[in-house]
Design a protein around this motif. Structure first.
Motif, PDB file in Angstrom:
ATOM      1  N   LYS A   6       0.861  -1.183   0.000  1.00  0.00           N
ATOM      2  CA  LYS A   6       0.000   0.000   0.000  1.00  0.00           C
ATOM      3  C   LYS A   6       0.899   1.237   0.000  1.00  0.00           C
ATOM      4  O   LYS A   6       1.722   1.406   0.886  1.00  0.00           O
ATOM      5  CB  LYS A   6      -0.903   0.008   1.228  1.00  0.00           C
ATOM      6  CG  LYS A   6      -1.908  -1.125   1.226  1.00  0.00           C
ATOM      7  CD  LYS A   6      -2.838  -1.040   2.392  1.00  0.00           C
ATOM      8  CE  LYS A   6      -3.864  -2.161   2.292  1.00  0.00           C
ATOM      9  NZ  LYS A   6      -4.978  -1.966   3.179  1.00  0.00           N
ATOM     10  N   PHE A   7       0.716   2.072  -1.025  1.00  0.00           N
ATOM     11  CA  PHE A   7       1.477   3.313  -1.131  1.00  0.00           C
ATOM     12  C   PHE A   7       0.738   4.249  -2.075  1.00  0.00           C
ATOM     13  O   PHE A   7       0.516   3.921  -3.241  1.00  0.00           O
ATOM     14  CB  PHE A   7       2.889   3.043  -1.655  1.00  0.00           C
ATOM     15  CG  PHE A   7       3.713   4.282  -1.862  1.00  0.00           C
ATOM     16  CD1 PHE A   7       4.020   5.126  -0.801  1.00  0.00           C
ATOM     17  CD2 PHE A   7       4.193   4.614  -3.110  1.00  0.00           C
ATOM     18  CE1 PHE A   7       4.781   6.271  -0.981  1.00  0.00           C
ATOM     19  CE2 PHE A   7       4.959   5.758  -3.313  1.00  0.00           C
ATOM     20  CZ  PHE A   7       5.249   6.579  -2.242  1.00  0.00           C
ATOM     21  N   ASP A  11      -2.538  -0.299  -4.138  1.00  0.00           N
ATOM     22  CA  ASP A  11      -3.016  -1.269  -3.154  1.00  0.00           C
ATOM     23  C   ASP A  11      -3.084  -2.595  -3.899  1.00  0.00           C
ATOM     24  O   ASP A  11      -4.092  -2.924  -4.517  1.00  0.00           O
ATOM     25  CB  ASP A  11      -4.382  -0.883  -2.598  1.00  0.00           C
ATOM     26  CG  ASP A  11      -4.844  -1.804  -1.476  1.00  0.00           C
ATOM     27  OD1 ASP A  11      -4.145  -2.799  -1.193  1.00  0.00           O
ATOM     28  OD2 ASP A  11      -5.900  -1.540  -0.902  1.00  0.00           O
ATOM     29  N   LYS A  40       5.785   0.641   7.230  1.00  0.00           N
ATOM     30  CA  LYS A  40       5.075  -0.105   8.270  1.00  0.00           C
ATOM     31  C   LYS A  40       4.900  -1.532   7.754  1.00  0.00           C
ATOM     32  O   LYS A  40       4.490  -1.732   6.608  1.00  0.00           O
ATOM     33  CB  LYS A  40       3.714   0.519   8.562  1.00  0.00           C
ATOM     34  CG  LYS A  40       3.790   1.870   9.225  1.00  0.00           C
ATOM     35  CD  LYS A  40       2.407   2.425   9.433  1.00  0.00           C
ATOM     36  CE  LYS A  40       2.156   2.567  10.913  1.00  0.00           C
ATOM     37  NZ  LYS A  40       0.816   3.080  11.197  1.00  0.00           N
ATOM     38  N   GLU A  57       1.692  -7.208   5.128  1.00  0.00           N
ATOM     39  CA  GLU A  57       1.155  -5.985   4.562  1.00  0.00           C
ATOM     40  C   GLU A  57       2.217  -4.909   4.765  1.00  0.00           C
ATOM     41  O   GLU A  57       2.625  -4.648   5.893  1.00  0.00           O
ATOM     42  CB  GLU A  57      -0.133  -5.553   5.257  1.00  0.00           C
ATOM     43  CG  GLU A  57      -0.656  -4.243   4.678  1.00  0.00           C
ATOM     44  CD  GLU A  57      -1.895  -3.737   5.390  1.00  0.00           C
ATOM     45  OE1 GLU A  57      -2.994  -4.065   4.948  1.00  0.00           O
ATOM     46  OE2 GLU A  57      -1.710  -3.036   6.404  1.00  0.00           O
ATOM     47  N   LYS A  59       3.035  -1.000   4.205  1.00  0.00           N
ATOM     48  CA  LYS A  59       2.477   0.321   3.914  1.00  0.00           C
ATOM     49  C   LYS A  59       3.624   1.322   3.934  1.00  0.00           C
ATOM     50  O   LYS A  59       4.373   1.392   4.909  1.00  0.00           O
ATOM     51  CB  LYS A  59       1.415   0.705   4.938  1.00  0.00           C
ATOM     52  CG  LYS A  59       0.746   2.024   4.617  1.00  0.00           C
ATOM     53  CD  LYS A  59      -0.414   2.300   5.539  1.00  0.00           C
ATOM     54  CE  LYS A  59      -1.123   3.566   5.129  1.00  0.00           C
ATOM     55  NZ  LYS A  59      -2.270   3.854   5.995  1.00  0.00           N
TER      56      LYS A  59
END
Length: 67
Positions: A6-7, A11, A40, A57, A59
């Motif tokens: 996620k950036f 996604d 993260k 995940e 991020k």
């Protein structure tokens, strides 16, 4: 083996390059600098040397400087 990235508007599920693929490798692949991005991993702040594992995940958050 894959992870969720996620950036900004991204996604997506991405395949792991290898077993030792790190946050730093990901930043290089995306052309990003560790000086302007905070990572993260599964909701926790992490360092660039952290290995990305199957199902993680990741991020990435852009750091904004002001003056």
């Amino acid at each position: 083996m894959s992870y969720n990235l996620k950036f900004k508007d991204i996604d997506e599920i991405r395949e792991l390059e290898n077993e030792d693929f790190t946050i730093n490798d990901l930043l290089k692949e995306l052309g990003l600098s560790a000086q302007t991005i905070v990572a993260k991993q599964n909701g926790d702040l992490t360092v660039e040397e952290s290995v990305i594992n199957d199902g993680d995940e990741i991020k990435l958050v852009q750091i904004i400087y002001g003056g």
